[in-house]
Write an enzyme that holds these catalytic residues in place. Structure first.
Site, PDB file in Angstrom:
ATOM      1  N   LYS A  96      45.994  35.380  45.441  1.00 20.14           N
ATOM      2  CA  LYS A  96      45.107  36.523  45.630  1.00 20.14           C
ATOM      3  C   LYS A  96      43.902  36.008  46.403  1.00 20.14           C
ATOM      4  O   LYS A  96      43.112  35.221  45.897  1.00 20.14           O
ATOM      5  CB  LYS A  96      44.669  37.116  44.285  1.00 20.14           C
ATOM      6  CG  LYS A  96      43.696  38.281  44.457  1.00 20.14           C
ATOM      7  CD  LYS A  96      43.137  38.763  43.125  1.00 20.14           C
ATOM      8  CE  LYS A  96      42.051  39.799  43.373  1.00 20.14           C
ATOM      9  NZ  LYS A  96      41.384  40.223  42.114  1.00 20.14           N
ATOM     10  N   GLY A 157      34.117  45.237  39.088  1.00 20.03           N
ATOM     11  CA  GLY A 157      33.431  45.366  37.803  1.00 20.03           C
ATOM     12  C   GLY A 157      32.505  46.554  37.676  1.00 20.03           C
ATOM     13  O   GLY A 157      31.831  46.713  36.663  1.00 20.03           O
ATOM     14  N   GLY A 185      37.175  48.054  40.638  1.00 20.00           N
ATOM     15  CA  GLY A 185      36.446  49.309  40.480  1.00 20.00           C
ATOM     16  C   GLY A 185      37.065  50.308  39.535  1.00 20.00           C
ATOM     17  O   GLY A 185      36.432  51.304  39.162  1.00 20.00           O
TER      18      GLY A 185
END
Length: 261
Positions: A96, A157, A185
């Site tokens: 990632k 976050g 989000g």
């Protein structure tokens, strides 16, 4: 069944492993969520300590696909080095890719992200790039070989949900064959439903579960939210109408009239 990055999994929910109240709570939340892909950070400074070893043992016991990330990196060079280390530690070519360009809202740096993605793909990595909902950036990432894109719903976050659903929809329409995952989000289960109803292939989240009053219960809620959203998309959501329309038709149905004597 869902094929992603050359592997087949059952769940379209990807889950993070940070911020939980305790290791036991993390383990149970991940299990209840049904997720089969878990993201982990390569904490170089904790690689050999007892706490770090206990953490890795829990992750291994879960028997899930591990998606290492380059969290905390601020340049392509740093992200590439971290990815190379993660491949050695975790034995996977999945990564990632996170290259943060702004410390205030943790917005990814589009230039460094594209640069890192191009190099990592050439080195044999399956790159899961974290990006904004910018269509041009998405195009550049696909151009350098990314088969997966992970645009944010809103800043990491923040729990703000999908700030720009039209942007996310545009990316979906532009890249119908690219695997798309909303990353960051997501604040509540209904946000996950909306993302999946847009036709996204999966949802990646962490804070929404880990910071809930009851992470285990919230993990279960997200499990069903992702499933519901996917089913809704496949079934075909009805189009919105400007005016009311009766659900019970009146044409061709009998009417009973009262007659005065």
């Amino acid at each position: 069944m869902w094929e992603i990055g050359g592997k087949t999994v059952n769940s379209r929910l990807l889950i993070g492993s940070a911020l939980y109240p305790s290791p036991a709570n993390m383990k149970e939340s991940i299990k209840v969520s049904g997720a089969q892909i878990v993201t982990v950070s390569l904490r170089r400074q904790n690689a050999g300590d007892k706490a770090g070893q206990n953490f890795w043992n829990i992750i291994k016991d879960l028997g899930l696909e591990v998606l290492p990330n380059t969290a905390g990196c601020h340049s392509a060079k740093e992200a590439i080095t971290t990815a190379q280390m993660a491949r050695e530690v975790f034995g996977t070519n999945w990564i990632k890719l996170e290259v943060i360009g702004d410390q205030y809202n943790l917005q990814p740096d589009p230039f460094e992200t594209v640069k890192a993605a191009e190099i990592l793909i050439k080195e044999g990595f399956e790159v899961f790039p974290y990006t904004t909902d910018d269509l041009v950036v998405a195009t550049r990432l696909v151009d350098v070989g990314c088969k997966i894109l992970m645009p944010w719903g809103s800043p990491i976050g923040s729990g703000q949900g999908l700030m720009n659903p039209l942007n996310l929809k545009a990316i979906r329409e532009k890249f119908p064959k690219t695997q798309l995952i909303v990353d960051a989000g997501i604040g509540k289960p209904s946000d996950a439903v909306k993302a999946m109803e847009l036709g996204y292939d999966g949802v990646l989240l962490n804070s929404a579960i880990a910071l809930a009053q009851d992470p285990i219960m919230m993990a279960e809620a997200f499990k069903y939210a992702v499933e519901a959203g996917r089913l809704g998309y496949k079934a075909g959501v009805m189009q919105k109408r400007e005016f009311a329309s009766p659900s019970t038709p009146t044409i061709g149905t009998p009417f009973w009239h009262q007659f005065k004597e």
